[in-house]
Design a protein around this motif. Structure first.
Motif, PDB file in Angstrom:
ATOM      1  N   ALA A 237       0.848  -1.197   0.000  1.00  0.00           N
ATOM      2  CA  ALA A 237       0.000   0.000   0.000  1.00  0.00           C
ATOM      3  C   ALA A 237       0.883   1.246   0.000  1.00  0.00           C
ATOM      4  O   ALA A 237       2.052   1.198   0.370  1.00  0.00           O
ATOM      5  CB  ALA A 237      -0.901  -0.012   1.223  1.00  0.00           C
ATOM      6  N   ASN A 238       0.319   2.346  -0.395  1.00  0.00           N
ATOM      7  CA  ASN A 238       1.037   3.615  -0.442  1.00  0.00           C
ATOM      8  C   ASN A 238       0.963   4.286   0.936  1.00  0.00           C
ATOM      9  O   ASN A 238       0.514   5.403   1.079  1.00  0.00           O
ATOM     10  CB  ASN A 238       0.422   4.511  -1.520  1.00  0.00           C
ATOM     11  N   GLU A 239       1.424   3.558   1.947  1.00  0.00           N
ATOM     12  CA  GLU A 239       1.286   4.015   3.327  1.00  0.00           C
ATOM     13  C   GLU A 239       2.623   4.347   3.982  1.00  0.00           C
ATOM     14  O   GLU A 239       2.644   4.968   5.030  1.00  0.00           O
ATOM     15  CB  GLU A 239       0.607   2.914   4.163  1.00  0.00           C
ATOM     16  N   GLN A 240       3.700   3.885   3.418  1.00  0.00           N
ATOM     17  CA  GLN A 240       5.010   4.051   4.050  1.00  0.00           C
ATOM     18  C   GLN A 240       6.034   4.359   2.977  1.00  0.00           C
ATOM     19  O   GLN A 240       6.045   3.721   1.926  1.00  0.00           O
ATOM     20  CB  GLN A 240       5.381   2.755   4.774  1.00  0.00           C
ATOM     21  N   HIS A 241       6.912   5.329   3.267  1.00  0.00           N
ATOM     22  CA  HIS A 241       7.963   5.699   2.317  1.00  0.00           C
ATOM     23  C   HIS A 241       9.280   5.812   3.051  1.00  0.00           C
ATOM     24  O   HIS A 241       9.334   6.509   4.049  1.00  0.00           O
ATOM     25  CB  HIS A 241       7.610   7.003   1.615  1.00  0.00           C
ATOM     26  N   PRO A 242      10.336   5.164   2.623  1.00  0.00           N
ATOM     27  CA  PRO A 242      10.330   4.230   1.504  1.00  0.00           C
ATOM     28  C   PRO A 242       9.610   2.938   1.883  1.00  0.00           C
ATOM     29  O   PRO A 242       9.467   2.601   3.055  1.00  0.00           O
ATOM     30  CB  PRO A 242      11.815   3.964   1.239  1.00  0.00           C
ATOM     31  N   ILE A 243       9.177   2.223   0.869  1.00  0.00           N
ATOM     32  CA  ILE A 243       8.509   0.940   1.082  1.00  0.00           C
ATOM     33  C   ILE A 243       9.551  -0.069   1.553  1.00  0.00           C
ATOM     34  O   ILE A 243      10.625  -0.172   0.975  1.00  0.00           O
ATOM     35  CB  ILE A 243       7.842   0.454  -0.216  1.00  0.00           C
ATOM     36  N   THR A 244       9.214  -0.793   2.608  1.00  0.00           N
ATOM     37  CA  THR A 244      10.056  -1.879   3.102  1.00  0.00           C
ATOM     38  C   THR A 244       9.167  -3.110   3.242  1.00  0.00           C
ATOM     39  O   THR A 244       7.947  -3.033   3.044  1.00  0.00           O
ATOM     40  CB  THR A 244      10.664  -1.549   4.480  1.00  0.00           C
ATOM     41  N   GLU A 245       9.754  -4.225   3.618  1.00  0.00           N
ATOM     42  CA  GLU A 245       8.961  -5.445   3.800  1.00  0.00           C
ATOM     43  C   GLU A 245       7.978  -5.329   4.957  1.00  0.00           C
ATOM     44  O   GLU A 245       7.046  -6.112   5.056  1.00  0.00           O
ATOM     45  CB  GLU A 245       9.874  -6.651   3.993  1.00  0.00           C
TER      46      GLU A 245
END
Length: 141
Positions: free
Chosen positions: A106-114
């Motif tokens: 989902a576009n909930e966290q930046h940067p995307i991690t596992e």
């Protein structure tokens, strides 16, 4: 660091697989790639198997060689189809990585991690969850 290590990339002929194989080669590994596209290597440490990653092909490769690592890029249409092949993969390597693209997150966290939330954890639209053919099945796997 990876000298004398053999790594198999399953469905690794695309963009992600290309980057992974380049990095593994740079680190000194021998890399084999299963992909349906016709690809030719001029590097003695890079071998392509033009094929779908069928159970028959995998068993044939595993009968001939041990792989220190396997990176699996396949998009399975269901969790059950992945569960069917997982025991074969895990039994024939020291390290198995089932890699996905950013599209499962989902576009909930930046940067995307596992650790970032997956689409299936935040989207409640039943039409999307029932009909999306890549991100939803990949996220479940």
């Amino acid at each position: 660091m990876y000298q004398n290590k053999r790594v198999l990339l399953i469905a690794g002929g695309g963009t992600l697989g290309t980057y992974v194989s380049r990095e593994l080669l740079r680190l000194g590994a021998d890399v084999e790639v299963i992909c349906p596209e016709e690809k030719v290597s001029d590097n003695e440490h890079l071998l392509f198997h033009q094929s779908l990653a069928t159970e028959e092909l995998l068993r044939s490769l595993f009968a001939e060689k041990h792989y220190d690592g396997i990176v699996n890029f396949i998009h399975y249409k269901s969790v059950e189809s992945y569960k069917a092949i997982h025991p074969l993969l895990i039994a024939n390597t020291d390290h198995l990585i089932f890699l996905s693209s950013y599209r499962v997150y989902a576009n909930e966290q930046h940067p995307i991690t596992e650790e970032a939330p997956r689409l299936t954890e935040v989207i409640t639209d039943p039409d999307f969850l029932e009909n999306e053919t890549y991100a939803v099945p990949k996220s479940h796997c």
